[in-house]
Design an enzyme around this catalytic site. Structure first.
Site, PDB file in Angstrom:
ATOM      1  N   TYR A   5     -17.653 -25.983  37.281  1.00  0.00           N
ATOM      2  CA  TYR A   5     -18.437 -25.839  38.513  1.00  0.00           C
ATOM      3  C   TYR A   5     -19.438 -24.692  38.375  1.00  0.00           C
ATOM      4  O   TYR A   5     -20.615 -24.834  38.740  1.00  0.00           O
ATOM      5  CB  TYR A   5     -17.518 -25.600  39.701  1.00  0.00           C
ATOM      6  CG  TYR A   5     -18.269 -25.353  40.993  1.00  0.00           C
ATOM      7  CD1 TYR A   5     -18.918 -26.396  41.639  1.00  0.00           C
ATOM      8  CD2 TYR A   5     -18.328 -24.074  41.548  1.00  0.00           C
ATOM      9  CE1 TYR A   5     -19.619 -26.174  42.816  1.00  0.00           C
ATOM     10  CE2 TYR A   5     -19.028 -23.847  42.731  1.00  0.00           C
ATOM     11  CZ  TYR A   5     -19.669 -24.897  43.366  1.00  0.00           C
ATOM     12  OH  TYR A   5     -20.372 -24.671  44.519  1.00  0.00           O
ATOM     13  N   SER A  23     -27.093 -23.292  45.623  1.00  0.00           N
ATOM     14  CA  SER A  23     -26.230 -22.947  44.498  1.00  0.00           C
ATOM     15  C   SER A  23     -24.925 -22.391  45.070  1.00  0.00           C
ATOM     16  O   SER A  23     -24.334 -22.959  45.976  1.00  0.00           O
ATOM     17  CB  SER A  23     -26.937 -21.947  43.578  1.00  0.00           C
ATOM     18  OG  SER A  23     -26.112 -21.573  42.497  1.00  0.00           O
ATOM     19  N   SER A  50     -23.868 -35.285  55.398  1.00  0.00           N
ATOM     20  CA  SER A  50     -22.852 -35.855  56.282  1.00  0.00           C
ATOM     21  C   SER A  50     -21.716 -34.884  56.602  1.00  0.00           C
ATOM     22  O   SER A  50     -20.872 -35.164  57.450  1.00  0.00           O
ATOM     23  CB  SER A  50     -22.272 -37.137  55.680  1.00  0.00           C
ATOM     24  OG  SER A  50     -21.634 -36.867  54.440  1.00  0.00           O
ATOM     25  N   LYS A  95     -23.706 -24.702  38.528  1.00  0.00           N
ATOM     26  CA  LYS A  95     -24.515 -23.865  39.409  1.00  0.00           C
ATOM     27  C   LYS A  95     -25.357 -22.863  38.617  1.00  0.00           C
ATOM     28  O   LYS A  95     -26.463 -22.503  39.042  1.00  0.00           O
ATOM     29  CB  LYS A  95     -23.618 -23.152  40.425  1.00  0.00           C
ATOM     30  CG  LYS A  95     -22.960 -24.103  41.419  1.00  0.00           C
ATOM     31  CD  LYS A  95     -24.005 -24.948  42.163  1.00  0.00           C
ATOM     32  CE  LYS A  95     -23.392 -25.809  43.244  1.00  0.00           C
ATOM     33  NZ  LYS A  95     -24.410 -26.603  43.972  1.00  0.00           N
TER      34      LYS A  95
END
Length: 286
Positions: free
Chosen positions: A151, A136, A13, A155
């Site tokens: 974060y 990633s 989106s 990843k």
């Protein structure tokens, strides 16, 4: 395109996911796209193209994922390319971020991606073809960003299990690719996509500076063009021999090489210690 490939893109989106969906539809591909809010997705893509299937999916609900996959296959007949794009950033030191905040980031970025992979694999194995592309970040290859530890960890996890996935599915004729972008001009650094700690600790000056830099200076000034990134992903998916690692952006390229060279130097500097840890064969024989 007589028989267009069928793509399934999560987190479609906004950001790179939205740009990718739009480019795919422009080029005649069949696209199933997911979002947590179906109406927002329909509004964002803004098309009546019959090649487009909007889906509302909760990535932490395997039943929701299965329903989306069934709808996709029922309409388009198969799934050729899965792009696990859904995810969000989180800035805050390891001490600042609560267990709940850290786990929520892992739930979407890691376990949401794993859930999609697990559920799509039976379809890809049955057709003995397919391509799983996991989005990633350069922060999945380099962790030296103060305030982005959690974060980065999510990843790094994505990169690790995608490398294993690539080896596991090769015999089925299925490819896996890790896409590691640098800074691209999307909504990733906007408040709606970047989480911050509920209880910040002001002693972390470097973290606050990093947070301010990303939110107030870097946001909107990224050098990377998401349209070009989307096209690069489309080109990789069309390749007969796609890469396992795809870095996107000159900044990602430079940062990756800097880390590689740094590791080489460190390994050589400590080689004597590294190789000194084997059993002494002479002592064993005595």
């Amino acid at each position: 395109m007589a028989h267009p490939k069928v793509w399934l893109v999560t987190g479609a989106s906004k950001g790179l996911g939205l740009t990718l969906v739009q480019r795919l539809l422009e080029q005649g591909y069949c696209v199933a796209a997911t979002s947590r809010n179906k109406q927002e997705l329909i509004k964002a893509v803004d098309t009546t193209d019959h090649h487009f299937l909007p889906l509302q999916v909760d990535l932490n609900d395997e039943g929701s994922i299965q329903k989306a996959l069934d709808e996709t296959v029922n309409l388009f007949g198969q799934i050729d390319v899965l792009v696990n794009n859904a995810g969000y950033g989180l800035v805050g030191s390891l001490e600042e971020l609560s267990d709940a905040e850290a786990r929520k980031n892992f739930d979407i970025n890691v376990f949401g991606t794993l859930n999609m992979v697990r559920k799509v694999m039976p379809y890809l194995r049955a057709q003995q073809s397919g391509h799983i592309i996991n989005i990633s970040s350069i922060a999945g290859f380099i962790g030296a960003f103060p305030g982005f530890g959690i974060y980065c960890a999510t990843k790094f996890a994505v990169e690790g299990f995608t490398e294993a996935l690539s080896a596991e599915v090769k015999s089925f004729g299925i490819h896996a690719t890790i896409v590691s972008p640098g800074y691209f001009r999307t909504q990733f650094l906007a408040d709606s996509s970047l989480g911050v700690p509920a209880r910040p600790i002001e002693a972390y000056k470097s973290v606050r500076e990093t947070q301010q830099f990303h939110q107030q200076i870097m946001n909107g000034n990224q050098l990377g063009d998401p349209v070009k990134a989307a096209q690069a992903i489309i080109e990789v998916a069309a390749s007969k021999n796609p890469p396992l690692h795809l870095f996107l952006g000159s900044d990602a390229y430079e940062l990756a090489y800097n880390k590689i060279n740094s590791i080489k130097e460190e390994i050589e500097a400590w080689k004597s210690v590294t190789v000194s840890t084997a059993f002494d064969h002479q002592l064993e024989q005595a």
